[in-house]
Design a protein around this motif. Structure first.
Motif, mmCIF file in Angstrom:
data_model
loop_
_atom_site.group_PDB
_atom_site.id
_atom_site.type_symbol
_atom_site.label_atom_id
_atom_site.label_comp_id
_atom_site.label_asym_id
_atom_site.label_seq_id
_atom_site.Cartn_x
_atom_site.Cartn_y
_atom_site.Cartn_z
ATOM 1 N N LEU A 88 0.803 -1.221 0.000
ATOM 2 C CA LEU A 88 0.000 0.000 0.000
ATOM 3 C C LEU A 88 0.841 1.279 0.000
ATOM 4 O O LEU A 88 0.408 2.317 -0.511
ATOM 5 C CB LEU A 88 -0.934 0.020 1.222
ATOM 6 C CG LEU A 88 -1.962 -1.120 1.306
ATOM 7 C CD1 LEU A 88 -2.821 -0.969 2.556
ATOM 8 C CD2 LEU A 88 -2.853 -1.141 0.074
ATOM 9 N N LEU A 133 -7.294 6.537 -6.074
ATOM 10 C CA LEU A 133 -6.848 5.372 -5.315
ATOM 11 C C LEU A 133 -5.898 5.753 -4.177
ATOM 12 O O LEU A 133 -5.545 4.922 -3.351
ATOM 13 C CB LEU A 133 -6.149 4.367 -6.239
ATOM 14 C CG LEU A 133 -7.046 3.692 -7.285
ATOM 15 C CD1 LEU A 133 -6.241 2.716 -8.131
ATOM 16 C CD2 LEU A 133 -8.185 2.941 -6.613
ATOM 17 N N LYS A 135 -4.920 7.406 -0.676
ATOM 18 C CA LYS A 135 -5.663 7.596 0.572
ATOM 19 C C LYS A 135 -6.021 9.086 0.747
ATOM 20 O O LYS A 135 -5.145 9.948 0.631
ATOM 21 C CB LYS A 135 -4.779 7.125 1.737
ATOM 22 C CG LYS A 135 -5.488 7.001 3.051
ATOM 23 C CD LYS A 135 -4.519 6.460 4.089
ATOM 24 C CE LYS A 135 -5.111 6.561 5.476
ATOM 25 N NZ LYS A 135 -4.127 6.227 6.496
ATOM 26 N N THR A 164 -5.189 3.067 -1.122
ATOM 27 C CA THR A 164 -6.248 2.409 -0.352
ATOM 28 C C THR A 164 -6.325 0.919 -0.677
ATOM 29 O O THR A 164 -6.973 0.162 0.017
ATOM 30 C CB THR A 164 -7.615 3.041 -0.669
ATOM 31 O OG1 THR A 164 -7.775 3.045 -2.094
ATOM 32 C CG2 THR A 164 -7.700 4.457 -0.143
ATOM 33 N N GLU A 165 -5.707 0.512 -1.777
ATOM 34 C CA GLU A 165 -5.678 -0.908 -2.128
ATOM 35 C C GLU A 165 -4.362 -1.207 -2.836
ATOM 36 O O GLU A 165 -3.697 -0.296 -3.333
ATOM 37 C CB GLU A 165 -6.860 -1.277 -3.035
ATOM 38 C CG GLU A 165 -6.909 -0.486 -4.321
ATOM 39 C CD GLU A 165 -8.167 -0.767 -5.149
ATOM 40 O OE1 GLU A 165 -8.013 -1.408 -6.201
ATOM 41 O OE2 GLU A 165 -9.257 -0.350 -4.742
ATOM 42 N N ARG A 166 -4.008 -2.479 -2.880
ATOM 43 C CA ARG A 166 -2.764 -2.851 -3.564
ATOM 44 C C ARG A 166 -2.889 -2.484 -5.041
ATOM 45 O O ARG A 166 -3.867 -2.867 -5.692
ATOM 46 C CB ARG A 166 -2.532 -4.350 -3.413
ATOM 47 C CG ARG A 166 -1.230 -4.824 -4.003
ATOM 48 C CD ARG A 166 -1.155 -6.340 -3.940
ATOM 49 N NE ARG A 166 -0.873 -6.827 -2.588
ATOM 50 C CZ ARG A 166 0.348 -6.952 -2.072
ATOM 51 N NH1 ARG A 166 1.393 -6.607 -2.791
ATOM 52 N NH2 ARG A 166 0.518 -7.418 -0.858
ATOM 53 N N THR A 167 -1.935 -1.771 -5.526
ATOM 54 C CA THR A 167 -2.014 -1.346 -6.929
ATOM 55 C C THR A 167 -0.624 -1.165 -7.519
ATOM 56 O O THR A 167 0.361 -1.086 -6.767
ATOM 57 C CB THR A 167 -2.834 -0.033 -7.051
ATOM 58 O OG1 THR A 167 -3.093 0.224 -8.418
ATOM 59 C CG2 THR A 167 -2.075 1.159 -6.473
ATOM 60 N N ASP A 456 -10.415 -10.891 -7.471
ATOM 61 C CA ASP A 456 -10.165 -10.373 -6.114
ATOM 62 C C ASP A 456 -8.835 -10.892 -5.594
ATOM 63 O O ASP A 456 -8.050 -10.155 -4.995
ATOM 64 C CB ASP A 456 -11.305 -10.779 -5.170
ATOM 65 C CG ASP A 456 -12.592 -10.018 -5.476
ATOM 66 O OD1 ASP A 456 -12.504 -8.959 -6.151
ATOM 67 O OD2 ASP A 456 -13.676 -10.484 -5.071
ATOM 68 N N GLY A 459 -5.965 -9.240 -7.210
ATOM 69 C CA GLY A 459 -5.784 -7.864 -6.727
ATOM 70 C C GLY A 459 -5.077 -7.789 -5.395
ATOM 71 O O GLY A 459 -4.504 -6.746 -5.059
ATOM 72 N N THR A 460 -5.115 -8.862 -4.634
ATOM 73 C CA THR A 460 -4.516 -8.800 -3.303
ATOM 74 C C THR A 460 -3.168 -9.509 -3.217
ATOM 75 O O THR A 460 -2.391 -9.228 -2.310
ATOM 76 C CB THR A 460 -5.471 -9.424 -2.247
ATOM 77 O OG1 THR A 460 -5.879 -10.705 -2.710
ATOM 78 C CG2 THR A 460 -6.680 -8.534 -2.028
#
Lengths: 528, 311
Positions: A88, A133, A135, A164-167, A456, A459-460
């Protein structure tokens, strides 16, 4: 088809080997922007049109850039990045040698200001969707905060980004819409009359609808680059006019359509200067499951079997495309070579239709624009093929600029379009995630829990190889479910003059070239 | 004369408002809006939230009558609004494009007048003769050839084959860049002017006052100059004024083809992007220009022909 791709790649590589000579300094590059009659604005943040991104590559730089040779995003305004274990937090060590065109060094504040500007909710900047994306970016967009808390300056050349998410931020911040502007200078009222950036060329003039002129930025951070003294980019939306100008040696490059592709390939001189690339666009016919027959997977599969896609590609698209074997195209890192296209099999199509309860076929309305490669001419070619299995087509013609709105609202039974399917395979496949609204890009309101689960997980996970494998699996399920007719992947073709060197096979969009790498030899009419 | 001009200018206000209303309604009913055009290239999907935000920002989520009311109110204060795509005042976009458009339309008109009027005059002097036949060929061709095709042919011939002129662009003020687009745009008005001039001259040549002038012993040159040409000029001038409409309409195609930076290419781009404030402003400007040209023509007609009185 794969053989063709390999052969084309080999040809391209061979062409670039031949070009591997000492770059020459000086001269003018006369580039064309082929997608409209003019650029939208001098402000790269306001337009997500490819047309504007072309000049954006000369004038500006973003945090990342696209590496065409290796087909992946690479750091541009940062020297290195460290990623936290949870994926993150990204800490960037910024370049300390990047100078704006007024001679001032770029610092972290410029990036923070630029991204904060993009989140101004009252302005609806198109790149807000990437910055969102980060924060706290949404708070700024809603007017609840003035600063994006996910952007933290550690020192002038160290910037921390919290998502806010893995990217993979490389896929978000490599566009001209995320260009870094000089924070203070860009707030001057007349800044966009003569914008300054971090790119290899300085702005000289813009005659809207005619040309944008640039000159070399001597203090560009890549030593010895750019090579050319001057760059002139002319918007030329008319293919026929571009053809004359190219043959008349007034411009150095031209994007070719199917008809011109055939003519140029047949010409002994023009055929020497052709650059081809499998772009990240998938042409398809989307089917709305709200229209009863299309709710049945067997009907959608039947359509894929009933249309002779190979024949259409050969005859109508003039081989300026690659047969689609799934959603993700040849140049996607998650392209699955093992996938086979739906075979042309009208008998199988009839059988599937009968099993689905439509032994006599049905009629549907097909929304199409006049586009020669993925519009009305293609629909017309499929009509007799579909009629052979009992499916009647009623064509609904629409204007090109209206298609996006119609499809996003779900106001169709079927449509034909060309959609981006890369470069980020996860982003491309997320268009088939049930959580993605139709108004975003899940145009066929596709819903399959197995695909959701795979995406999903992709994405993680922090394991890049595993991510690709999961995406491939999702792509295979979507292919079997056939929410669309998988038609083709675009083969983009660029014609270039023999004196122009340094072009790159950019799969994200062939018209996007890195002007700092281009150079003209002494045989150019604009060599001086 | 001044009260007449003032009255005509005042009459232009309701015409402009009616055109503004018509364009506004048309763009309210046709499919597509600015937000949806942002994803029409299939490249950048745009989410519903962004669409809603854009529609709110540009006031597109309000009822049509309210939007038009606000627009008309602004228009009366000469405020043309803000461009959706550039986020800049519309007047900025227009001001960059007016001069190139004027250059092109004036050059096209000069070309049409310079060749069309003499051709028509010469044709009328000997009806059925060689010149008359040629003028008929020019007129039929000029009026029937599509401008886009003609423009391309000019490019191929005079840029690619002969290399006399550049095929596209604005150049650095060099008139060579103006020639091909001006000719492509001017051929249709040239043809019509030739036919109108021929018809007008023939009509006047048969008039009683011309016969009288000849009977009084005036030389043929004097009869042609003072009686025929002067009286035919009123009809030709009126046609000329009307031709500005077709010139401005044709410029939309020609400017795009030749990458000429005028109002026409701005209009094409703005229509495809549904940048409605710019579209409206472009159309209003073209209509205003047309109205002004026709007022000027009427005034010129009155100056040429003392029988015409405006009150």
């Amino acid at each position: 088809m794969l053989k063709t791709f390999v052969f084309t790649t080999a040809l391209t590589l061979a062409a670039f080997t031949v070009q591997a000579q000492e770059p020459r300094r000086g001269g003018t590059i006369r580039f064309t922007a082929p997608y409209a009659a003019s650029f939208v604005s001098n402000d790269s943040h306001v337009s997500n049109q490819i047309q504007d991104e072309i000049y954006g590559k000369a004038l500006h730089r973003s945090l990342y850039n696209w590496d065409s040779a290796n087909n992946k995003p690479v750091l541009e305004l940062a020297k290195s990045v460290e990623v936290s274990a949870d994926g993150l937090v990204h800490t960037f060590k910024l370049r300390d040698d990047a100078l704006f065109h007024n001679g001032r060094k770029m610092v972290a504040d410029d990036i923070i200001w630029s991204f904060t500007r993009l989140m101004d909710g009252s302005k609806s900047y198109p790149a807000a969707r990437y910055v969102r994306l980060l924060k706290g970016a949404i708070d700024v967009e809603k007017g609840q905060a003035k600063e994006i808390v996910g952007l933290r300056k550690i020192d002038d050349f160290t910037l921390e980004m919290t998502f806010t998410e893995r990217t993979e931020p490389g896929f978000l911040f490599n566009f001209a819409t995320t260009s870094i502007y000089p924070a203070k200078e860009a707030q001057a009222p007349d800044f966009f009359n003569k914008p300054i950036g971090l790119g290899p060329f300085k702005f000289v003039e813009h005659i809207p609808g005619s040309r944008m002129v640039f000159e070399r930025w001597e203090k560009f951070y890549q030593p010895g680059k750019p090579y050319a003294d001057k760059l002139v980019i002319s918007p030329m939306g008319e293919a026929a006019a571009r053809d004359v100008a190219f043959r008349n040696k007034e411009i150095d490059v031209s994007i070719l359509g199917p008809t011109q592709y055939v003519a140029y390939k047949a010409d002994p001189n023009l055929s020497k200067g052709i650059l081809e690339v499998a772009e990240v666009f998938t042409r398809n016919m989307g089917m709305n499951p709200g229209f009863k027959p299309f709710a049945d997977k067997r009907v959608r599969q039947a359509i894929n079997h009933a249309i002779d896609s190979e024949l259409i590609i050969k005859r109508l698209v003039r081989d300026k495309a690659y047969r689609a074997t799934g959603w993700l195209p040849l140049s996607s890192p998650a392209y699955d070579k093992a996938m086979q296209p739906y075979d042309f099999n009208p008998e199988k199509a009839k059988k599937l239709l009968a099993e689905a309860g439509y032994p006599d076929g049905f009629e549907f309305e097909w929304t199409a624009t006049p586009n020669e490669s993925w519009g009305m001419p293609i629909v017309e070619a499929t009509i007799p093929m579909l009629a052979k299995v009992g499916i009647k087509v009623k064509v609904k013609p629409v204007e090109g600029s209206a298609l996006g709105g119609i499809v996003a609202k779900g106001d169709f039974q079927a449509y034909i379009w060309s959609n981006t399917s890369g470069p980020d395979p996860l982003t491309a496949m997320k268009c088939f995630h049930s959580a993605t609204p139709q108004s975003a890009c899940n145009y066929t309101t596709y819903k399959n829990p197995a695909v959701d689960k795979l995406l999903d997980e992709a994405g993680t996970t922090g394991d890049a190889a595993k991510r690709l494998d999961l995406i491939k699996q999702a792509n295979a399920i979507v292919y079997a479910d056939a929410p669309v007719w998988f038609f083709n992947y675009n083969k983009a073709v660029l014609a270039y003059q023999p004196w122009l060197h340094g072009l790159q096979p950019n799969a994200t969009e062939l018209a996007l070239q890195y002007f700092e790498d281009l150079w003209v030899d002494a045989s150019s009419p604009a060599a001086k | 004369m001044l009260p007449y001009i003032f009255k005509r200018l005042l009459q232009a206000v309701p015409i402009l408002l009616a055109v503004a209303a018509l364009v506004f309604v048309m763009f309210s009913v046709i499919p597509g809006d600015f937000a949806s055009t942002q994803s029409s290239d299939g490249r950048s999907a745009i989410d519903a939230e962004a669409v809603a935000r854009m529609n709110t920002q540009f006031g597109l989520d309000e009822p049509v009558h309210l939007r038009f009311g606000k627009y008309a109110a602004k228009l009366l204060t000469l405020d043309l609004g803000t461009s959706f795509r550039t986020r800049q005042p519309v007047i900025n976009s227009l001001s960059e494009r007016i001069w190139p458009s004027l250059q092109l339309s004036m050059a096209a008109m000069l070309f049409a007048i310079a060749f069309g009027v003499p051709l028509g005059f010469l044709a009328a002097l000997k009806p059925g003769g060689w010149v008359d036949m040629q003028s008929m060929v020019v007129a039929v061709s000029g009026l029937s050839l599509p401008q886009f095709w003609l423009g391309l042919m000019l490019m191929y011939t005079f840029a690619l084959l002969l290399g006399w002129f550049p095929s596209f662009g604005y150049g650095d003020g060099n008139p060579r860049y103006l020639v091909l687009p001006a000719v492509a745009l001017g051929v249709a008005p040239l043809a019509l002017l030739a036919r109108t001039t021929r018809a007008a001259v023939l009509e006047v040549m048969n008039a009683d006052f011309v016969r009288t002038a000849r009977a009084k012993g005036n030389s043929e040159v004097r009869v042609m100059r003072w009686h025929v040409a002067r009286n035919a000029a009123v009809i030709v001038l009126t046609t000329l004024g009307l031709q500005f409409g077709s010139i401005m309409g044709g410029a939309v195609v020609i400017e795009k083809l030749f990458a000429w930076p005028g109002i026409g290419s701005l209009l094409v781009d703005s229509v495809s992007l549904r940048d409605i404030p710019v579209v409206q402003a472009c159309i209003l400007l073209l209509v205003l220009f047309f109205l002004i040209v026709n007022i000027v023509v009427d005034v010129l007609c009155a100056l040429i022909d003392p029988r015409i009185k405006y009150s």
